[in-house]
Design a protein around this motif. Structure first.
Motif, short mmCIF file in Angstrom:
data_model
loop_
_atom_site.label_atom_id
_atom_site.label_comp_id
_atom_site.label_asym_id
_atom_site.label_seq_id
_atom_site.Cartn_x
_atom_site.Cartn_y
_atom_site.Cartn_z
N ALA A 43 3.27 25.46 50.33
CA ALA A 43 2.25 26.16 49.90
C ALA A 43 2.59 26.77 48.32
O ALA A 43 1.60 26.92 47.56
CB ALA A 43 1.79 27.48 50.57
N MET A 44 3.89 27.00 47.99
CA MET A 44 4.22 27.44 46.84
C MET A 44 5.80 27.13 46.83
O MET A 44 6.53 27.97 46.69
CB MET A 44 3.98 28.92 46.69
CG MET A 44 3.98 29.01 45.08
SD MET A 44 3.82 30.91 44.60
CE MET A 44 5.48 31.50 44.31
N GLY A 45 6.06 25.62 46.86
CA GLY A 45 7.33 25.18 47.01
C GLY A 45 8.07 25.21 45.70
O GLY A 45 9.60 24.94 45.84
N GLY A 85 -2.21 30.79 49.86
CA GLY A 85 -3.50 30.60 50.71
C GLY A 85 -4.05 31.75 51.13
O GLY A 85 -4.40 31.84 52.56
N ASP A 86 -4.04 32.66 50.33
CA ASP A 86 -4.57 34.08 50.72
C ASP A 86 -3.97 34.87 51.90
O ASP A 86 -4.15 35.69 52.26
CB ASP A 86 -6.19 33.99 50.97
CG ASP A 86 -6.91 33.55 49.87
OD1 ASP A 86 -6.72 34.05 48.75
OD2 ASP A 86 -8.18 33.02 50.22
N GLN A 87 -2.57 34.56 51.92
CA GLN A 87 -1.67 35.31 52.98
C GLN A 87 -1.28 36.56 51.99
O GLN A 87 -0.70 36.58 51.01
CB GLN A 87 -0.60 34.54 53.03
CG GLN A 87 0.64 35.11 54.16
CD GLN A 87 1.99 34.61 54.16
OE1 GLN A 87 2.37 33.61 53.50
NE2 GLN A 87 2.77 35.34 54.76
N PRO A 88 -1.52 37.84 52.69
CA PRO A 88 -1.06 39.11 52.11
C PRO A 88 0.21 39.03 52.10
O PRO A 88 1.04 38.72 52.84
CB PRO A 88 -1.84 40.01 52.92
CG PRO A 88 -2.21 39.56 54.41
CD PRO A 88 -2.22 37.93 53.98
N PRO A 89 0.99 39.98 50.99
CA PRO A 89 2.20 40.05 50.97
C PRO A 89 2.85 41.24 51.96
O PRO A 89 1.88 41.95 52.30
CB PRO A 89 2.53 40.50 49.38
CG PRO A 89 1.32 41.31 49.18
CD PRO A 89 -0.04 40.28 49.88
N ARG A 90 3.76 41.25 52.11
CA ARG A 90 4.75 42.38 52.77
C ARG A 90 5.06 43.39 51.54
O ARG A 90 5.53 42.66 50.72
CB ARG A 90 5.86 42.11 53.50
CG ARG A 90 5.74 40.79 54.74
CD ARG A 90 6.88 40.61 55.46
NE ARG A 90 8.05 39.97 54.58
CZ ARG A 90 9.08 39.58 55.09
NH1 ARG A 90 9.31 39.58 56.28
NH2 ARG A 90 10.05 39.21 54.48
#
Length: 196
Positions: A43-45, A85-90
């Motif tokens: 996804a962001m490698g 991919g719109d995964q929210p951060p911690r």
């Protein structure tokens, strides 16, 4: 000031404390949203790690956008969240960092962003950071000290309370030891929350 050489277990314990100090609470509140699954490995490698920011790869091809220290926190977080991919951060915060109060964002892969007074101020690549997160000379978490010295002949290595540390210009980090086969265990640039 010189410090005694720390045993490898002491170094790992110190790094665990550093990361714990900058990590979110272990037990989230009952009303906290459920964390999304970790992003796919690609996804962001890849990202170019620089002394004044970093440039994540553009998954759609073409040139990525450099995120420089000093940019607004909401814009940086929104940009990386889109790449993930719109995964929210911690999110986490630590008011007692040596550099002053900092907030943090990470997406669960060992790469963390630090913010000071609402501005992007630093990055830290730790254990689990993809190998594609590297300097222009190819140095990444997991590189050997021999590779680090070949890429940065002016690198300095010293012992302090964290154990072996290096500085290559304005990028610093920790090492698993001081022989050529030792590996880079953490890298950072800009503002960080390292306690010595």
């Amino acid at each position: 000031m010189k410090h005694a050489l720390a045993a490898p277990s002491a170094v790992m314990a110190a790094l665990a404390l550093i990361l714990a100090a900058c990590s979110p609470e272990a037990t989230p509140p009952a009303d906290a949203p459920v964390e999304a699954a970790a992003p796919a490995p690609d996804a962001m490698g890849q990202a170019l790690l620089e002394a004044d920011g970093f440039m994540p790869a553009n998954p759609g091809g073409g040139t990525g956008r450099k995120l420089s220290f000093g940019e607004a926190e909401p814009e940086v977080v929104a940009f990386i969240t889109t790449l993930r991919g719109d995964q929210p951060p911690r999110r986490a915060a630590n008011a007692e960092c040596p550099a002053g109060p900092l907030t943090f964002a990470d997406w669960g892969d060992g790469f963390q962003l630090a913010f000071s007074e609402g501005k992007f101020a630093g990055w830290t690549a730790g254990e689990g950071t993809p190998r594609g997160f590297a300097t222009a000379s190819g140095v990444h978490v997991g590189s050997t000290l021999a590779e680090l010295r070949a890429a940065h002949p002016d690198v300095t290595v010293r012992e302090d309370s964290l154990g072996p540390e290096f500085s290559a210009g304005d990028i610093s980090g920790t090492l698993s030891g001081t022989d050529d086969a030792a590996t880079v265990t953490t890298m950072w640039a800009g503002v960080n929350c390292v306690f010595r």
